[in-house]
Design a protein around this motif. Structure first.
Motif, PDB file in Angstrom:
ATOM      1  N   PHE A 510      10.733 -15.115 -36.668  1.00 22.44           N
ATOM      2  CA  PHE A 510      10.517 -16.719 -36.755  1.00 22.44           C
ATOM      3  C   PHE A 510       9.327 -16.913 -36.034  1.00 22.44           C
ATOM      4  CE2 PHE A 510      11.233 -20.867 -35.240  1.00 22.44           C
ATOM      5  CZ  PHE A 510      11.511 -21.775 -36.252  1.00 22.44           C
ATOM      6  N   GLY A 511       9.048 -16.091 -35.095  1.00 24.41           N
ATOM      7  CA  GLY A 511       7.852 -16.292 -34.204  1.00 24.41           C
ATOM      8  C   GLY A 511       8.186 -16.088 -32.602  1.00 24.41           C
ATOM      9  N   PHE A 512       9.456 -16.137 -32.405  1.00 21.87           N
ATOM     10  CA  PHE A 512       9.506 -15.954 -31.088  1.00 21.87           C
ATOM     11  C   PHE A 512       9.097 -14.761 -30.326  1.00 21.87           C
ATOM     12  CE2 PHE A 512      12.882 -19.425 -31.464  1.00 21.87           C
ATOM     13  CZ  PHE A 512      12.742 -20.107 -30.090  1.00 21.87           C
ATOM     14  N   ALA A 513       8.543 -14.836 -29.038  1.00 20.83           N
ATOM     15  CA  ALA A 513       7.872 -13.451 -28.914  1.00 20.83           C
ATOM     16  C   ALA A 513       9.037 -12.497 -28.306  1.00 20.83           C
ATOM     17  CB  ALA A 513       7.271 -13.615 -27.363  1.00 20.83           C
ATOM     18  N   MET A 514      10.353 -12.987 -28.069  1.00 18.21           N
ATOM     19  CA  MET A 514      11.371 -12.203 -27.657  1.00 18.21           C
ATOM     20  C   MET A 514      12.753 -13.024 -28.169  1.00 18.21           C
ATOM     21  SD  MET A 514      11.823 -10.537 -23.908  1.00 18.21           S
ATOM     22  CE  MET A 514      10.354  -9.287 -23.873  1.00 18.21           C
ATOM     23  N   GLY A 515      13.538 -12.094 -28.626  1.00 21.02           N
ATOM     24  CA  GLY A 515      14.654 -13.034 -29.159  1.00 21.02           C
ATOM     25  C   GLY A 515      15.613 -13.059 -27.664  1.00 21.02           C
ATOM     26  N   PRO A 516      16.731 -14.009 -27.677  1.00 24.86           N
ATOM     27  CA  PRO A 516      17.703 -14.276 -26.487  1.00 24.86           C
ATOM     28  C   PRO A 516      18.261 -13.015 -25.922  1.00 24.86           C
ATOM     29  CG  PRO A 516      18.663 -14.796 -28.349  1.00 24.86           C
ATOM     30  CD  PRO A 516      17.431 -14.411 -28.872  1.00 24.86           C
ATOM     31  N   TYR A 517      18.534 -12.078 -26.659  1.00 21.83           N
ATOM     32  CA  TYR A 517      19.236 -10.852 -26.138  1.00 21.83           C
ATOM     33  C   TYR A 517      18.378  -9.976 -25.255  1.00 21.83           C
ATOM     34  CZ  TYR A 517      22.983 -13.409 -28.207  1.00 21.83           C
ATOM     35  OH  TYR A 517      23.765 -14.748 -28.510  1.00 21.83           O
ATOM     36  N   ARG A 518      17.132  -9.693 -25.962  1.00 21.24           N
ATOM     37  CA  ARG A 518      16.243  -8.853 -25.225  1.00 21.24           C
ATOM     38  C   ARG A 518      15.655  -9.607 -23.799  1.00 21.24           C
ATOM     39  NH1 ARG A 518      11.552  -6.394 -27.018  1.00 21.24           N
ATOM     40  NH2 ARG A 518      10.900  -7.752 -28.477  1.00 21.24           N
ATOM     41  N   MET A 519      15.417 -10.987 -24.058  1.00 19.07           N
ATOM     42  CA  MET A 519      14.919 -11.784 -23.000  1.00 19.07           C
ATOM     43  C   MET A 519      16.177 -11.718 -21.878  1.00 19.07           C
ATOM     44  SD  MET A 519      12.681 -13.689 -21.841  1.00 19.07           S
ATOM     45  CE  MET A 519      11.756 -14.778 -22.877  1.00 19.07           C
ATOM     46  N   GLY A 520      17.493 -11.647 -22.377  1.00 17.69           N
ATOM     47  CA  GLY A 520      18.458 -11.801 -21.300  1.00 17.69           C
ATOM     48  C   GLY A 520      18.421 -10.435 -20.671  1.00 17.69           C
ATOM     49  N   ASP A 521      18.314  -9.382 -21.085  1.00 14.94           N
ATOM     50  CA  ASP A 521      18.083  -8.089 -20.788  1.00 14.94           C
ATOM     51  C   ASP A 521      16.854  -7.861 -19.606  1.00 14.94           C
ATOM     52  OD1 ASP A 521      20.306  -7.137 -21.775  1.00 14.94           O
ATOM     53  OD2 ASP A 521      19.535  -5.405 -22.737  1.00 14.94           O
ATOM     54  N   LEU A 522      15.733  -8.829 -19.962  1.00 12.14           N
ATOM     55  CA  LEU A 522      14.694  -8.593 -18.969  1.00 12.14           C
ATOM     56  C   LEU A 522      15.026  -9.462 -18.030  1.00 12.14           C
ATOM     57  CD1 LEU A 522      11.630  -7.767 -18.849  1.00 12.14           C
ATOM     58  CD2 LEU A 522      11.274  -9.803 -19.980  1.00 12.14           C
ATOM     59  N   ALA A 523      15.528 -10.812 -17.913  1.00 10.72           N
ATOM     60  CA  ALA A 523      15.733 -11.554 -16.912  1.00 10.72           C
ATOM     61  C   ALA A 523      16.892 -11.098 -16.098  1.00 10.72           C
ATOM     62  CB  ALA A 523      16.027 -12.919 -17.373  1.00 10.72           C
ATOM     63  N   GLY A 524      17.900 -10.192 -16.491  1.00 10.80           N
ATOM     64  CA  GLY A 524      19.167  -9.948 -15.658  1.00 10.80           C
ATOM     65  C   GLY A 524      20.205 -10.884 -16.254  1.00 10.80           C
ATOM     66  N   LEU A 525      21.292 -10.336 -16.748  1.00 14.10           N
ATOM     67  CA  LEU A 525      22.452 -11.077 -17.190  1.00 14.10           C
ATOM     68  C   LEU A 525      23.394 -11.365 -15.940  1.00 14.10           C
ATOM     69  CD1 LEU A 525      23.640  -8.555 -19.977  1.00 14.10           C
ATOM     70  CD2 LEU A 525      21.959 -10.448 -19.880  1.00 14.10           C
ATOM     71  N   ASP A 526      23.295 -10.941 -14.642  1.00 14.30           N
ATOM     72  CA  ASP A 526      24.111 -11.261 -13.609  1.00 14.30           C
ATOM     73  C   ASP A 526      23.881 -12.765 -13.279  1.00 14.30           C
ATOM     74  OD1 ASP A 526      21.561 -10.208 -13.095  1.00 14.30           O
ATOM     75  OD2 ASP A 526      21.979  -9.839 -10.859  1.00 14.30           O
TER      76      ASP A 526
END
Ligand code: 3HC
Ligand code: NAI
Length: 695
Positions: A510-526
């Motif tokens: 759709f155009g987001f640079a990163m989907g929410p789950y890849r983003m979550g893994d990058l930012a840290g789920l804790d």
């Protein structure tokens, strides 16, 4: 209104555009220019014509507000005025100061000669609005600056200082101010030299490698402009300059209209207007007093405090950084220095610039050192008790008139304002991480924030290069609150059968640079896990549990632990689907008694984006956002919403609010648990039924 000032001085007719602020070429100005040109042509005493604007703008181009309205096509069109110049019988000189952009430059290029101040900025930025120059710019610019340079300026929408264009046919002479005098002197020279009517359309392009150049441009541009058709069509329009002039012009016209009707251009034009509308706040006028911000204090040298400080250092404003402990202070300053050094290594700063910026930074452990600050921004732990201590202390030491700002992301700014005896001076300045990079600044207006403080905050955003959006007080303000809607929609998809990778892929397509789950893994789920646990403890009667808890319970915090929603191989950031996660999801669904099903990418996108839209509509209903377009500005500048979609609210509007509401009702019917979540906001229903736009 007089759109031009017309005067004849010793045989020179001066036509001065008067359509402030930027002399955009709306219908009124077009009529006035053509009338003045006709008058000058008919006047026997006139030997030569000078066309000029103001010191701010020769012209900012076609009037963007006319696009999509019948006015854009009212005669004389810009093309009519330009054709009149092509057929003109006396020499016309365009005298340029300030900006000369788009249709403005196209007009100037149809004059016979051009003089400009060194600082004047010339360019054809139409591509940034998803368009191409539609007033002959793709045909005339390459004739005046050469094919390669013209192509570069058009495809990239570059604005170039006139001083750098000296020596090309685009700028015949760089002149001093006052411009009008210099232009009249140049006009007289033209007359005495018997200068011919040099028509740009008659210039031949002599570029032996033209086809090869165009081929390279086609390849490079197609690769770099995914989602945007304009850059490639710019190349095709410029390619037309190798054809006879009128054929090239015709081709430009067809391509221009194609882009004018494209959803990408509609989105970019919406964004242009939205970013400017966000600066307009009821109760704030140009007369509202703004306070001088000459010294800034920042409290907390962590992730946000460091980045926030850098914004001011970059703008040449001294910062005093305050911490609770010396080690934290040293760590924070070390990170700031390293950030600058990394930028220097990339060649984007010199050592002297790094030294200058660092010399503006001082550090302290004592609040008394903030007594001369005009603004203090607090970026300590997200804990109301800690914030209370900080604000009470600030109240005791800051000088009268100083602004007290909080960077809180979730806490109530009204409560924080209640800790001090000057609540009118308290405002939320919500930066986004990394704060020295992200453009968005949410300015949170608390109940008692004064207009002066708000006006100062808006002006300050401009000084430090941020895009401000004013938000009211609520949990998460505009951006983070809407993120809850997006996340909840994702969670529902996971529960009912979608995988993290399916959701990410659909949203990335759709155009987001990163989907929410890849983003979550990058930012840290804790981080989110800790927030849910805190909220659960504070509100035992509510349910904050998430399937993400199961992922965290398995020790999977994202990339930093080598596993999260995906698994990662050592030293590699590529997200790999993991059967362990598939199993965790399957077990969770079973526990909840949910029968998994398939979701199409279309439905995944609809659910996630409509989750945002519905929360956005609630935010509008509550008056937290001033207008729908402010929400788009937040999502585009702070949350990576795809630019070519114009923001969630614009996207919904383009789809048709009726269709959006209908889809939400369908989602509500599909799941009892989510029925309340998918209840469309009243405002959406009202607009969907009446056909009115979201405002
Ligand atoms: N049409 C209508 N309004 C315009 C305009 C335009 N082309 N350019 C600027 N404005 C308005 C802005 O909306 C703003 O209005 P506001 O005060 O009500 O908010 C006001 O002028 C001042 O603009 P800025 O706040 O942006 O002022 P800056 O000094 O920061 O920037 C500028 C001035 C560089 C001219 C910038 O506004 C700009 O980049 N404008 C767009 C330029 C452009 O893209 N021109 C091409 C238009 S398309 C075209 O010409 C098609 C043709 O090829 C056929
Ligand atoms: P952080 O934990 O990285 O930094 C906080 C800093 O404040 C630490 O260095 C700590 O030593 C210092 N500190 C704590 N109490 C203090 C006190 N009483 N006096 C002086 N210094 C003190 O936290 P982060 O991420 O920088 O967050 C700070 C604030 O910014 C929070 O309110 C957070 O919600 C908000 N925020 C965070 C964002 C993020 O992405 N991290 C984004 C936007 C806002």
């Amino acid at each position: 209104m007089n759109y031009v000032n017309y005067a004849v001085v010793d045989g020179v007719a001066c036509i001065v555009f008067q359509n402030p602020p930027v002399n955009s070429l709306g219908h009124g100005l077009r009529v006035a220019i053509l009338q003045a040109l006709d008058q000058a042509e008919a006047a026997p005493e006139v030997q030569v014509v000078v066309m000029t604007g103001s010191d701010r703008a020769f012209s900012g181009g076609a009037d963007i507000t006319e696009f999509g309205t019948p006015k854009a096509a009212w005669h004389p069109t810009l093309r009519d005025v330009i054709t009149a110049l092509d057929e003109y019988t006396k020499p016309v000189i365009a005298a340029i100061d300030g900006v000369c952009l788009g249709g403005g430059l196209e007009l100037a290029m149809a004059a016979h000669y051009r003089v400009a101040t060194e600082r004047a900025m010339l360019g054809l930025p139409e591509v940034k609005l998803g368009l191409l120059p539609g007033g002959g710019g793709t045909q005339r610019l390459p004739r005046l600056v050469g094919l390669e340079r013209g192509l570069d300026m058009i495809v990239n929408g570059l604005k170039v200082e006139a001083g750098k264009l000296a020596g090309t046919l685009l700028v015949d002479r760089v002149v001093d101010t006052p411009l009008q005098e210099a232009a009249i002197a140049y006009a007289r020279e033209c007359v005495s030299a018997g200068s011919v009517l040099r028509r740009t359309r008659d210039i031949k392009i002599a570029e032996p490698d033209a086809q090869a150049l165009l081929q390279v441009a086609r390849r490079n541009v197609a690769a770099a402009s995914k989602h945007f058709p304009a850059p490639s069509l710019c190349v095709e329009a410029v390619a037309g300059c190798l054809l006879p002039f009128d054929e090239g012009l015709k081709q430009e016209r067809v391509l221009f209209m194609q882009l004018m009707n494209s959803p990408e251009s509609a989105a970019l034009r919406h964004v242009f207007a939205a970013e400017r509308a966000a600066l307009k706040v009821p109760g704030i006028t140009s007369a509202t007093v703004k306070r001088d911000i000459r010294r800034v204090g920042v409290i907390g040298a962590g992730t946000m405090g460091g980045g926030i400080s850098m914004n001011f250092l970059n703008a040449g404003i001294p910062v005093t950084l305050l911490e609770a402990e010396q080690v934290a202070l040293e760590r924070g300053v070390g990170i700031i220095r390293r950030n600058y050094e990394n930028t220097m290594k990339k060649g984007r700063l010199t050592q002297a610039q790094v030294d200058d910026r660092m010399s503006l930074l001082s550090t302290t452990l004592k609040y008394d050192d903030l007594s001369s600050a005009d603004l203090v921004i607090e970026a300590v732990f997200e804990d109301m008790g800690v914030k209370e201590n900080v604000f009470r202390t600030l109240d005791a030491v800051l000088k009268p008139g100083a602004i007290l700002a909080t960077n809180t992301s979730t806490l109530d700014v009204n409560t924080i304002a209640g800790f001090v005896n000057r609540p009118q001076d308290v405002v939320g300045l919500h930066f986004f991480s990394p704060a020295n990079v992200m453009k968005l600044l949410e300015i949170v207006r608390a109940d008692q924030t004064s207009p002066e403080v708000l006006a100062t905050s808006l002006a300050l955003a401009k000084t430090i290069g941020k895009q401000p959006v004013v938000s009211g007080v609520c949990d998460g303000f505009i951006g983070n609150r809407m993120l809850n809607g997006y996340r909840a929609a994702g969670e529902e998809l996971l529960l009912h059968g979608a995988s993290p990778a399916q959701i990410d892929h659909a949203l990335e397509d759709f155009g987001f640079a990163m989907g929410p789950y890849r983003m979550g893994d990058l930012a840290g789920l804790d981080i989110g896990w800790a927030v849910r646990k805190r909220r659960q403890a504070e509100n035992p009667h509510l349910d904050f549990s998430s399937v993400a808890d199961r992922i965290c319970e398995a020790g999977r915090y994202g990339q930093k632990t080598g596993a999260g929603w995906y698994r990662y191989e050592t030293g590699n950031r590529q997200a790999l689907e993991d059967p362990v996660v598939t199993q965790i999801l399957a077990d969770y669904r079973k526990e909840k008694g949910i029968e998994p099903r398939q979701f199409s990418p279309k439905e995944i996108v609809e659910r996630c984006v409509f989750g945002l839209v519905n929360e956005g509509a609630h935010i509008l209903e509550e008056g937290i956002a001033l207008r729908a377009s402010d929400i788009d500005v937040v999502y585009l500048n702070g949350y990576g919403f795809p630019l070519h979609r114009g923001g969630p609210m614009h996207y919904a509007q383009q789809l048709g609010l009726y269709n959006v509401v209908r889809a939400m009702r369908r989602f509500a019917r599909q799941s009892d648990k989510a029925a309340e979540f998918w209840q469309p906001a009243d405002l959406l229903v009202q607009c969907a039924e009446s056909g009115e736009a979201l405002k």
